[in-house]
Write an enzyme that holds these catalytic residues in place. Structure first.
Site, PDB file in Angstrom:
ATOM      1  N   SER A  78      20.054  52.507   1.626  1.00 43.65           N
ATOM      2  CA  SER A  78      20.889  53.634   2.068  1.00 43.65           C
ATOM      3  C   SER A  78      21.387  54.471   0.910  1.00 43.65           C
ATOM      4  O   SER A  78      22.096  53.961   0.044  1.00 43.65           O
ATOM      5  CB  SER A  78      22.126  53.112   2.801  1.00 43.65           C
ATOM      6  OG  SER A  78      21.851  52.876   4.133  1.00 43.65           O
ATOM      7  N   HIS A 105      18.015  58.183   5.341  1.00 48.23           N
ATOM      8  CA  HIS A 105      16.699  57.566   5.150  1.00 48.23           C
ATOM      9  C   HIS A 105      15.607  58.573   5.465  1.00 48.23           C
ATOM     10  O   HIS A 105      15.556  59.125   6.547  1.00 48.23           O
ATOM     11  CB  HIS A 105      16.539  56.362   6.064  1.00 48.23           C
ATOM     12  CG  HIS A 105      17.394  55.212   5.671  1.00 48.23           C
ATOM     13  ND1 HIS A 105      16.942  54.188   4.888  1.00 48.23           N
ATOM     14  CD2 HIS A 105      18.691  54.955   5.906  1.00 48.23           C
ATOM     15  CE1 HIS A 105      17.925  53.340   4.679  1.00 48.23           C
ATOM     16  NE2 HIS A 105      19.007  53.786   5.284  1.00 48.23           N
ATOM     17  N   HIS A 154      15.528  49.131   9.824  1.00 55.56           N
ATOM     18  CA  HIS A 154      16.646  48.232  10.104  1.00 55.56           C
ATOM     19  C   HIS A 154      16.556  47.715  11.527  1.00 55.56           C
ATOM     20  O   HIS A 154      16.162  48.451  12.438  1.00 55.56           O
ATOM     21  CB  HIS A 154      17.970  48.985   9.943  1.00 55.56           C
ATOM     22  CG  HIS A 154      18.210  49.520   8.573  1.00 55.56           C
ATOM     23  ND1 HIS A 154      17.845  50.798   8.210  1.00 55.56           N
ATOM     24  CD2 HIS A 154      18.770  48.955   7.480  1.00 55.56           C
ATOM     25  CE1 HIS A 154      18.180  50.989   6.939  1.00 55.56           C
ATOM     26  NE2 HIS A 154      18.743  49.894   6.471  1.00 55.56           N
ATOM     27  N   TYR A 201      19.040  47.236  13.345  1.00 57.52           N
ATOM     28  CA  TYR A 201      20.014  47.966  14.181  1.00 57.52           C
ATOM     29  C   TYR A 201      19.448  49.245  14.776  1.00 57.52           C
ATOM     30  O   TYR A 201      19.976  49.788  15.734  1.00 57.52           O
ATOM     31  CB  TYR A 201      21.319  48.261  13.421  1.00 57.52           C
ATOM     32  CG  TYR A 201      21.213  49.202  12.244  1.00 57.52           C
ATOM     33  CD1 TYR A 201      20.992  50.558  12.411  1.00 57.52           C
ATOM     34  CD2 TYR A 201      21.351  48.730  10.944  1.00 57.52           C
ATOM     35  CE1 TYR A 201      20.900  51.423  11.324  1.00 57.52           C
ATOM     36  CE2 TYR A 201      21.272  49.563   9.856  1.00 57.52           C
ATOM     37  CZ  TYR A 201      21.035  50.916  10.055  1.00 57.52           C
ATOM     38  OH  TYR A 201      20.938  51.748   8.973  1.00 57.52           O
ATOM     39  N   GLU A 202      18.337  49.721  14.211  1.00 58.09           N
ATOM     40  CA  GLU A 202      17.696  50.903  14.791  1.00 58.09           C
ATOM     41  C   GLU A 202      16.898  50.540  16.040  1.00 58.09           C
ATOM     42  O   GLU A 202      16.416  51.432  16.749  1.00 58.09           O
ATOM     43  CB  GLU A 202      16.737  51.534  13.784  1.00 58.09           C
ATOM     44  CG  GLU A 202      17.425  52.166  12.589  1.00 58.09           C
ATOM     45  CD  GLU A 202      16.415  52.584  11.547  1.00 58.09           C
ATOM     46  OE1 GLU A 202      15.959  53.728  11.585  1.00 58.09           O
ATOM     47  OE2 GLU A 202      16.077  51.741  10.690  1.00 58.09           O
ATOM     48  N   ALA A 235      22.507  48.787  -0.014  1.00 56.11           N
ATOM     49  CA  ALA A 235      23.946  49.037  -0.127  1.00 56.11           C
ATOM     50  C   ALA A 235      24.633  47.911   0.637  1.00 56.11           C
ATOM     51  O   ALA A 235      24.116  47.442   1.651  1.00 56.11           O
ATOM     52  CB  ALA A 235      24.286  50.378   0.491  1.00 56.11           C
ATOM     53  N   MET A 260      23.128  45.095   6.138  1.00 48.76           N
ATOM     54  CA  MET A 260      22.367  45.098   7.407  1.00 48.76           C
ATOM     55  C   MET A 260      20.857  45.142   7.188  1.00 48.76           C
ATOM     56  O   MET A 260      20.121  45.583   8.069  1.00 48.76           O
ATOM     57  CB  MET A 260      22.806  46.299   8.256  1.00 48.76           C
ATOM     58  CG  MET A 260      24.287  46.350   8.538  1.00 48.76           C
ATOM     59  SD  MET A 260      24.751  47.875   9.350  1.00 48.76           S
ATOM     60  CE  MET A 260      26.550  47.787   9.283  1.00 48.76           C
ATOM     61  N   SER A 261      20.418  44.689   6.037  1.00 46.23           N
ATOM     62  CA  SER A 261      18.978  44.817   5.759  1.00 46.23           C
ATOM     63  C   SER A 261      18.480  43.641   4.933  1.00 46.23           C
ATOM     64  O   SER A 261      19.101  42.581   4.882  1.00 46.23           O
ATOM     65  CB  SER A 261      18.724  46.121   4.994  1.00 46.23           C
ATOM     66  OG  SER A 261      19.297  46.040   3.699  1.00 46.23           O
ATOM     67  N   ASN A 293      31.378  49.444  -1.054  1.00 48.36           N
ATOM     68  CA  ASN A 293      32.757  49.405  -0.527  1.00 48.36           C
ATOM     69  C   ASN A 293      33.224  47.959  -0.501  1.00 48.36           C
ATOM     70  O   ASN A 293      32.420  47.045  -0.509  1.00 48.36           O
ATOM     71  CB  ASN A 293      32.777  49.965   0.911  1.00 48.36           C
ATOM     72  CG  ASN A 293      31.776  49.255   1.822  1.00 48.36           C
ATOM     73  OD1 ASN A 293      30.577  49.524   1.776  1.00 48.36           O
ATOM     74  ND2 ASN A 293      32.272  48.326   2.614  1.00 48.36           N
ATOM     75  N   HIS A 301      30.302  55.295   6.658  1.00 46.99           N
ATOM     76  CA  HIS A 301      28.968  55.480   6.074  1.00 46.99           C
ATOM     77  C   HIS A 301      28.997  56.587   5.010  1.00 46.99           C
ATOM     78  O   HIS A 301      28.263  56.539   4.034  1.00 46.99           O
ATOM     79  CB  HIS A 301      27.960  55.809   7.177  1.00 46.99           C
ATOM     80  CG  HIS A 301      26.535  55.829   6.705  1.00 46.99           C
ATOM     81  ND1 HIS A 301      25.922  54.729   6.131  1.00 46.99           N
ATOM     82  CD2 HIS A 301      25.601  56.808   6.698  1.00 46.99           C
ATOM     83  CE1 HIS A 301      24.680  55.035   5.800  1.00 46.99           C
ATOM     84  NE2 HIS A 301      24.461  56.296   6.131  1.00 46.99           N
TER      85      HIS A 301
END
Ligand code: HPA
Length: 266
Positions: free
Chosen positions: A28, A59, A81, A83-84, A111, A205-206, A229, A241
């Site tokens: 990301s 992306h 991902h 989540y997609e 990230a 998340m990856s 973060n 984000h």
């Protein structure tokens, strides 16, 4: 899968001149890491038969072939991902594509949120192990014997020799355990507390499906994570984000330096 993979490969090979030895997966807001690639040949994901096409903000979907730090590389700008809505098998397909192209090593960037309170936003962390909290595995289903065994070992998912060479140049680089969640919602403070007890330093998340598929087919991996973060509940402010992208943008030059050196030392 075999026939699809062959068509994908035929198409990509018809466009490139050199065999890439190193794959580079850009996380990301970290697409800039491809900026220094020389003699670029770019292929949009959407042009490639059977190749998935990424949708996440920040992306851009393309393969970039060329030279970086003197190495023949292929960068994946835009990753897939869970989540997609992508199934983990799609990630396996992408990694096997790299393997069939000739990729022997994979440098993965991402990230993440820092669970470890001694980390700071903007830190680049060398990932030394992972925890799969996505509870999905890209190798589920019939095993592709041609690529690797049914029950692949995951006790050393990172290339220690490669990491050692990188640490020689960046002795102060932080190291940590990356825990992968499905997303897309960020974690709750209670989850972060629990993940800390599990031994996680970073959350994202990856990456984990990519590593599993890569290790299955014998690709050696190195993961560099940008802690964009502090994880949920550590600071008072909510996660966003936009902040992730801002911090990723701020660390550009430092991150590029580590990536270029990581390729150079190979
Ligand atoms: N949680 C999960 N994924 C992330 C985070 C986070 O705090 N920051 C960047 N990616």
């Amino acid at each position: 899968m075999k026939e699809k993979l062959e068509k994908t490969l035929d198409f990509i090979k018809s466009k490139i001149t050199d065999v890439p030895k190193v794959g580079l997966i850009l996380g990301s807001g970290l697409g800039f890491l491809a900026d220094n690639i020389e003699n670029k040949i770019e292929i949009k994901y959407e042009e490639i038969p059977y190749f998935p096409n990424s949708t996440a903000p920040g992306h851009e979907g393309k393969l970039i072939f060329g030279k970086l730090s003197g190495k023949n590389v292929v960068a994946l700008k835009g990753r897939f991902h869970l989540y997609e809505g992508w199934s983990p098998e799609v990630i396996k397909f992408v990694i096997y594509t790299l393997k069939m192209l000739g990729v022997e090593r994979l440098l993965i960037t991402n990230a993440s949120g820092a669970i470890n309170k001694t980390f700071n936003p903007g830190d680049i962390v060398l990932v030394k192990d992972v925890i799969n909290f996505q509870f999905r595995n890209p190798l589920r289903g019939p095993n592709e014997e041609k690529f690797g065994p049914r029950f692949p070992d995951m006790s050393k998912i990172f290339d220690e020799h490669w990491a050692k060479k990188v640490k020689k140049f960046f002795p102060d680089i932080k190291e940590g355990v990356y825990l992968a969640v499905l997303g897309p919602s960020y974690e709750t403070p209670a989850e972060i507390k629990a993940f800390r007890k599990f031994g996680a330093d970073l959350v994202g998340m990856s990456t984990v499906p990519e590593i599993i598929a890569a290790r299955h087919c014998g690709i050696n991996c190195l993961v560099l994570s940008c802690a964009t973060n502090m994880a949920a509940g550590i600071l008072e402010k909510p996660l966003s984000h936009v902040e992730v992208l801002e911090i990723a943008n701020k660390v550009k030059s430092g991150f590029s330096k580590i990536v270029l050196k990581s390729l150079e030392v190979l």
